[in-house]
Design an enzyme around this catalytic site. Sequence first.
Site, mmCIF file in Angstrom:
data_model
loop_
_atom_site.group_PDB
_atom_site.id
_atom_site.type_symbol
_atom_site.label_atom_id
_atom_site.label_comp_id
_atom_site.label_asym_id
_atom_site.label_seq_id
_atom_site.Cartn_x
_atom_site.Cartn_y
_atom_site.Cartn_z
ATOM 1 N N THR A 60 1.500 -7.260 -5.673
ATOM 2 C CA THR A 60 1.391 -5.817 -5.781
ATOM 3 C C THR A 60 2.137 -5.491 -7.049
ATOM 4 O O THR A 60 2.777 -6.370 -7.619
ATOM 5 C CB THR A 60 2.081 -5.179 -4.545
ATOM 6 O OG1 THR A 60 1.377 -5.581 -3.397
ATOM 7 C CG2 THR A 60 2.160 -3.689 -4.603
ATOM 8 N N SER B 114 3.145 -1.679 3.541
ATOM 9 C CA SER B 114 4.614 -1.712 3.450
ATOM 10 C C SER B 114 5.115 -1.163 2.112
ATOM 11 O O SER B 114 6.324 -1.199 1.844
ATOM 12 C CB SER B 114 5.112 -3.154 3.576
ATOM 13 O OG SER B 114 4.769 -3.684 4.817
ATOM 14 N N GLY C 10 5.830 -7.231 -2.957
ATOM 15 C CA GLY C 10 6.422 -8.208 -2.036
ATOM 16 C C GLY C 10 5.937 -8.147 -0.604
ATOM 17 O O GLY C 10 6.612 -8.663 0.287
ATOM 18 N N ASP D 215 -4.740 -6.274 6.049
ATOM 19 C CA ASP D 215 -3.555 -5.538 6.501
ATOM 20 C C ASP D 215 -3.781 -4.821 7.833
ATOM 21 O O ASP D 215 -2.849 -4.243 8.400
ATOM 22 C CB ASP D 215 -3.103 -4.527 5.439
ATOM 23 C CG ASP D 215 -2.257 -5.186 4.351
ATOM 24 O OD1 ASP D 215 -2.012 -6.400 4.445
ATOM 25 O OD2 ASP D 215 -1.842 -4.489 3.411
ATOM 26 N N ARG E 66 -4.702 4.783 -0.490
ATOM 27 C CA ARG E 66 -4.871 3.510 0.195
ATOM 28 C C ARG E 66 -6.371 3.283 0.442
ATOM 29 O O ARG E 66 -7.108 4.235 0.717
ATOM 30 C CB ARG E 66 -4.122 3.601 1.525
ATOM 31 C CG ARG E 66 -4.111 2.340 2.359
ATOM 32 C CD ARG E 66 -3.278 1.273 1.756
ATOM 33 N NE ARG E 66 -2.925 0.252 2.730
ATOM 34 C CZ ARG E 66 -2.481 -0.963 2.386
ATOM 35 N NH1 ARG E 66 -2.354 -1.291 1.110
ATOM 36 N NH2 ARG E 66 -2.157 -1.838 3.307
#
Length: 576
Positions: free
Chosen positions: A385, A457, A477, A427, A108
Amino acid sequence: MNAQEPILKCPHRIFLYKFLFVAGLFVLSFSTGLPAQTYSQRGMVVSSSKPASEVGVEILRKGGNAIDASIATAFALAVTLPSAGNIGGGGFMVHCNHKGEATSFDFREKAPMRSNARMYLNEEGLLLEGSNHRGLLSIGVPGTVAGLYLAHQKLGKLPWPALVQPAIDLADKGFPMSWTLYMEARHLRSESGPGDFIHHFFEDSSGRLTQPGQLWKQPALANTLTMIRDQGPDGFYKGVVAKKIASFMADHGGLISLEDLGHYTAVERTPVHGTFRDFHIHSMGPPSSGGVALIQMLNMLESVVPDSIPFNSANYVHFMAEMMRRAFADRAKFMGDPDFAEGIPIERLTSKSYARQSLGSFRWDKASLSDSADYIHQPIEGDHTTHLSVVDVSGNAVSLTYTLEDWYGSKIGIEDLGFIFNNEMGDFNPVPGVTRRNGQIGTDPNLIAPGKRMLSSMTPTIVVKNDHPYLVIGSPGGRTIINTVFQAIVSALFFNIPLPQAIGAMKIHHQWLPDEIVFEQHLMSPDTQKALEQKGHRLRPVPNLGSLMGIVVDRQNQVLIGSADASAVDGAAVGY
Ligand code: DON
């Protein structure tokens, strides 16, 4: 089973019967307009871009394992699916070997060292609308190259250069521009000015928009990838590429420095684990909220649902929405980067007893209320994504989801380098301590801090049955990812629905706040809608939720079944 043996071996005659059976299923699904499915006996790659899936399968053919194929596919997607495939973003990989043992890799993005929790606020402490989603300040330090390299160091088999080379070839020699890409290119061109990187992104060497069918070449990206091929992560985080990124940021008011790039590290983490009946679920833990929420909901389902509940009935949708409401409330309260937020109670949240407790207030006849004195609203997340699923000849599996956050991320890039940066900083929770109905959350675990990873997520997941990977699945999504993956798993494990139908079946989404059920408009009957409204639910139709990419390892029929969601027009399951 020996790790080198093919997972799928059977005498020819039995295979013929089985082939006819699965071919029948294929014809059935084709004629009903469901996502197509692909069968193979040795290995499979499913992604949102056929040329990228083909790259992965070629690596499998050459003796690469699932890790190798997923790395090569991810690099190829950075070329063929620039809306989400990336080297300028980040993501997560879950790996499960043929014996059912799982690990995961966290790559990430991180907040730059010069970021802080109030960086998007004006002098009155109010959020500068959109500032966390747009422009240079929305870019997190990219993690993809470091993450793919770490996974390769730990579990890869083929040499690293062999995994990057196919992407270089696609960028250098070009690949046929699809209609999807062409339409996206036209849209991006119309929305941007001649001074913008994205405006020229799809041009050919004469400065014209590459036409459908014409080979689209990306020489600058090929050069960047060549440095990554030859120098590993140093080719991205140090040296020429890093210097160009840092000076671009310094010249234009961005925050990412040479130190940010040089200090970026990906991390191997223990995946979150849960069970559903006899199945074991391995998924991504924090800084993704996906795995924990998924396991919470599967535990709730297991504790309450009657076997006889009809699929997609009003009661079913009601129950699903009530589980989602509860899992998303916990997500907002507890989840963040585990290296910063102390004591995220993963064990408690994923326990069976917590699931029973969560459903204490559940009623079949009436919707609960999300609103309460301490309600927390979720931040806005982009909805682009991409996910890829891989199974190799030994039965090892990879589930990988990565992102630029929005569609084409920040849409910012550097001409010489040829790739697009993420806008993942959006985010994070943007305003400390301030939680509003209009989409702001201010809780501590996901506030910005230098070097911290923003909450995600993404839910790359592998389900294990009888000690072997059985279902490899994930989706894009934004926040809907968690629920999309959950529903596909419920369809497959609880209702025994075949994979393409499970992927194509109606999806709903509830995320605690706003207090509403979002549903795929063409798939819910008016009667069901009415019954849900009578229970007190507010409904909101949308054209589509998610874009699942899945593989089932059907050991009984000795076949791999792969399927790409029909919403991924360029996507494909490719096997060999
Ligand atoms: O990490 C996340 O949860 C989001 N940034 C992902 C964005 C996303 O899924 C967009 N997908 N279509």
